[in-house]
Design a protein around this motif. Sequence first.
Motif, mmCIF file in Angstrom:
data_model
loop_
_atom_site.group_PDB
_atom_site.id
_atom_site.type_symbol
_atom_site.label_atom_id
_atom_site.label_comp_id
_atom_site.label_asym_id
_atom_site.label_seq_id
_atom_site.Cartn_x
_atom_site.Cartn_y
_atom_site.Cartn_z
ATOM 1 N N THR A 1 17.975 3.707 -0.322
ATOM 2 C CA THR A 1 16.680 4.344 -0.134
ATOM 3 C C THR A 1 15.621 3.359 -0.600
ATOM 4 O OG1 THR A 1 15.357 6.319 -0.566
ATOM 5 C CG2 THR A 1 16.664 5.462 -2.405
ATOM 6 N N PHE A 2 14.400 3.499 -0.124
ATOM 7 C CA PHE A 2 13.444 2.423 -0.372
ATOM 8 C C PHE A 2 12.171 2.817 -1.100
ATOM 9 C CE2 PHE A 2 16.112 0.816 3.011
ATOM 10 C CZ PHE A 2 16.424 -0.440 2.517
ATOM 11 N N THR A 3 11.612 3.962 -0.830
ATOM 12 C CA THR A 3 10.317 4.279 -1.429
ATOM 13 C C THR A 3 10.399 4.351 -2.942
ATOM 14 O OG1 THR A 3 9.862 5.583 0.554
ATOM 15 C CG2 THR A 3 8.331 5.792 -1.275
ATOM 16 N N GLY A 4 11.363 5.135 -3.445
ATOM 17 C CA GLY A 4 11.517 5.259 -4.886
ATOM 18 C C GLY A 4 11.848 3.940 -5.570
ATOM 19 N N PRO A 5 12.897 3.220 -5.138
ATOM 20 C CA PRO A 5 13.218 1.936 -5.756
ATOM 21 C C PRO A 5 12.094 0.903 -5.653
ATOM 22 C CG PRO A 5 15.097 2.741 -4.543
ATOM 23 C CD PRO A 5 13.961 3.672 -4.229
ATOM 24 N N SER A 6 11.393 0.870 -4.530
ATOM 25 C CA SER A 6 10.277 -0.073 -4.394
ATOM 26 C C SER A 6 9.180 0.255 -5.398
ATOM 27 C CB SER A 6 9.712 -0.026 -2.971
ATOM 28 O OG SER A 6 10.663 -0.452 -2.028
ATOM 29 N N THR A 7 8.907 1.550 -5.571
ATOM 30 C CA THR A 7 7.900 1.987 -6.532
ATOM 31 C C THR A 7 8.319 1.631 -7.953
ATOM 32 O OG1 THR A 7 7.234 3.811 -5.100
ATOM 33 C CG2 THR A 7 6.655 3.989 -7.409
ATOM 34 N N ASP A 8 9.561 1.922 -8.303
ATOM 35 C CA ASP A 8 10.056 1.613 -9.653
ATOM 36 C C ASP A 8 10.010 0.117 -9.934
ATOM 37 O OD1 ASP A 8 10.547 4.289 -10.052
ATOM 38 O OD2 ASP A 8 12.672 4.162 -9.524
ATOM 39 N N VAL B 1 0.844 -1.203 0.000
ATOM 40 C CA VAL B 1 0.000 0.000 0.000
ATOM 41 C C VAL B 1 0.875 1.248 0.000
ATOM 42 C CG1 VAL B 1 -1.711 1.314 1.312
ATOM 43 C CG2 VAL B 1 -1.923 -1.174 1.119
ATOM 44 N N LEU B 2 1.917 1.253 0.798
ATOM 45 C CA LEU B 2 2.844 2.378 0.832
ATOM 46 C C LEU B 2 3.401 2.655 -0.564
ATOM 47 C CD1 LEU B 2 5.703 2.815 3.453
ATOM 48 C CD2 LEU B 2 6.093 3.265 1.055
ATOM 49 N N THR B 3 3.805 1.598 -1.260
ATOM 50 C CA THR B 3 4.396 1.749 -2.589
ATOM 51 C C THR B 3 3.397 2.307 -3.590
ATOM 52 O OG1 THR B 3 5.887 -0.106 -2.129
ATOM 53 C CG2 THR B 3 5.584 0.502 -4.434
ATOM 54 N N ILE B 4 2.163 1.835 -3.534
ATOM 55 C CA ILE B 4 1.132 2.318 -4.465
ATOM 56 C C ILE B 4 0.826 3.791 -4.229
ATOM 57 C CG2 ILE B 4 -1.296 2.076 -5.116
ATOM 58 C CD1 ILE B 4 -0.986 -0.944 -4.517
ATOM 59 N N VAL B 5 0.697 4.180 -2.962
ATOM 60 C CA VAL B 5 0.427 5.588 -2.645
ATOM 61 C C VAL B 5 1.613 6.455 -3.056
ATOM 62 C CG1 VAL B 5 -0.022 7.232 -0.794
ATOM 63 C CG2 VAL B 5 -1.172 5.017 -0.783
ATOM 64 N N ALA B 6 2.828 5.958 -2.857
ATOM 65 C CA ALA B 6 4.014 6.708 -3.259
ATOM 66 C C ALA B 6 4.026 6.941 -4.768
ATOM 67 C CB ALA B 6 5.279 5.962 -2.830
ATOM 68 N N GLN B 7 3.646 5.933 -5.539
ATOM 69 C CA GLN B 7 3.571 6.087 -6.987
ATOM 70 C C GLN B 7 2.512 7.120 -7.371
ATOM 71 O OE1 GLN B 7 5.402 5.106 -9.346
ATOM 72 N NE2 GLN B 7 4.162 5.531 -11.156
ATOM 73 N N SER B 8 1.392 7.108 -6.664
ATOM 74 C CA SER B 8 0.348 8.097 -6.923
ATOM 75 C C SER B 8 0.845 9.503 -6.607
ATOM 76 C CB SER B 8 -0.892 7.777 -6.085
ATOM 77 O OG SER B 8 -1.892 8.754 -6.267
ATOM 78 N N ALA B 9 1.631 9.639 -5.542
ATOM 79 C CA ALA B 9 2.176 10.944 -5.177
ATOM 80 C C ALA B 9 3.243 11.409 -6.149
ATOM 81 C CB ALA B 9 2.756 10.890 -3.768
ATOM 82 N N LEU B 10 3.936 10.452 -6.770
ATOM 83 C CA LEU B 10 5.005 10.806 -7.700
ATOM 84 C C LEU B 10 4.476 11.177 -9.082
ATOM 85 C CD1 LEU B 10 8.055 10.979 -8.252
ATOM 86 C CD2 LEU B 10 7.981 8.552 -8.895
ATOM 87 N N ARG B 11 3.580 10.353 -9.613
ATOM 88 C CA ARG B 11 3.131 10.570 -10.990
ATOM 89 C C ARG B 11 1.618 10.485 -11.168
ATOM 90 N NH1 ARG B 11 7.535 6.925 -11.648
ATOM 91 N NH2 ARG B 11 9.388 7.979 -12.492
ATOM 92 N N GLY B 12 0.876 10.176 -10.125
ATOM 93 C CA GLY B 12 -0.556 9.943 -10.256
ATOM 94 C C GLY B 12 -1.414 11.046 -9.695
ATOM 95 N N ALA B 13 -2.557 10.651 -9.153
ATOM 96 C CA ALA B 13 -3.576 11.604 -8.719
ATOM 97 C C ALA B 13 -3.116 12.495 -7.577
ATOM 98 C CB ALA B 13 -4.835 10.836 -8.300
ATOM 99 N N LEU B 14 -2.198 12.015 -6.770
ATOM 100 C CA LEU B 14 -1.727 12.806 -5.628
ATOM 101 C C LEU B 14 -0.547 13.717 -5.967
ATOM 102 C CD1 LEU B 14 -1.891 10.123 -2.775
ATOM 103 C CD2 LEU B 14 -3.518 11.956 -3.244
ATOM 104 N N SER B 15 -0.035 13.620 -7.195
ATOM 105 C CA SER B 15 1.141 14.414 -7.554
ATOM 106 C C SER B 15 0.892 15.927 -7.530
ATOM 107 C CB SER B 15 1.687 13.983 -8.912
ATOM 108 O OG SER B 15 0.733 14.171 -9.933
ATOM 109 N N PRO B 16 -0.290 16.443 -7.934
ATOM 110 C CA PRO B 16 -0.499 17.897 -7.826
ATOM 111 C C PRO B 16 -0.417 18.405 -6.392
ATOM 112 C CG PRO B 16 -2.100 16.936 -9.324
ATOM 113 C CD PRO B 16 -1.408 15.795 -8.654
#
Length: 354
Positions: free
Chosen positions: A235-242, A131-146
């Motif tokens: 680091t973990f959030t970015g690599p896990s998301t990628d 769940v953390l990884t999915i939300v991080a992806q949304s914050a990076l490039r998805g609905a939460l990025s704005p």
Amino acid sequence: MLETLIDTYGDGAVLAMAGALVGVIFGAAAQHSRFCLRAATIEVAERGLGPRLSIWIIAFSAGVLAVQGAIATGVLDVSEARPLAATGSMSGAIIGGLIFGAGMILARGCASRLLVLSATGNLRALVTGLVLTIVAQSALRGALSPAREGLATLWLVPGGEARSILSQLGMSPLVAACIAALVLIAGFALALARNVRLSHAIAGMAVGLAVGLGWLVTYMIAQTSFEVIPISSVTFTGPSTDTLMGLVNSTSLPLSFGVGLVPGVFAGAAAMALATREWKIERFGPDTPMERYLLGAALMGFGSMLAGGCAVGAGMSGGAIFALTAWVAVTAMWIGAMTTHLMLGRNAALVPTT
């Protein structure tokens, strides 16, 4: 030898192998030492200097000593590392760090701790990490990025000397390494006073050394390769998301340091848990409500992307090179975590017993 490996296998493959090596060391050491920022913040919040704090101090100071020692001796140059060279966000570090710290308490572990626990059979950590990884992806490039971009641009700091604490203080890497060595000795003294097993303390030091190794190997590869390769560390959030998005969206996964790091940490932690007979299945239960973990995961996913990294990526890897925003972020994580822990404890005390 490194040049031969790059010529034979390519930059991406060598970076992935380096990431896997660093990951195995970090994973095994983090599992054995019980390295956990959340546990350290709880001890401080409860006005105690306990064993988990000693492990965190040992790990952090060892990372700083390794990195600054390497810079002082001329074998490492981090001036072009993104946490120092690129424009940073002070507002992101503060707000994101506070959010991440709160989520860390709710989820009972930061991003790195969740990955390590997942490898030991903890299904709660596995679900929470996804769940953390999915939300991080949304914050990076998805609905939460704005929302992330809006908060990040509230207060920016230019890259270069303005983002380097050592430059601002006029302190040399050698002096920073010497101070880190003294703090490391103090960490071992605290560990001894709190009856921490010597192997756990040494493993805590290995966690920090893995951070230093990450900076060193990516720098060496960048210096050897003809391609432009950004230097980085653990680091973990970015690599896990990628890694997750690559597996979901593509039939082939572009190789990088982070892509090797994540499975390396998982393998190292799993091997250590099996070797010490600590591997066991753990599920959600009445005392571990899923909704609390999922909320914490969501907060950490968004907070880490806003802060520029997780407790290890910003807190240790960025902290070891004295990036201003990294130190601000990890300080905010401590404040957010301690405040949340105290608030949860106060609310629990107000609930009447029957």
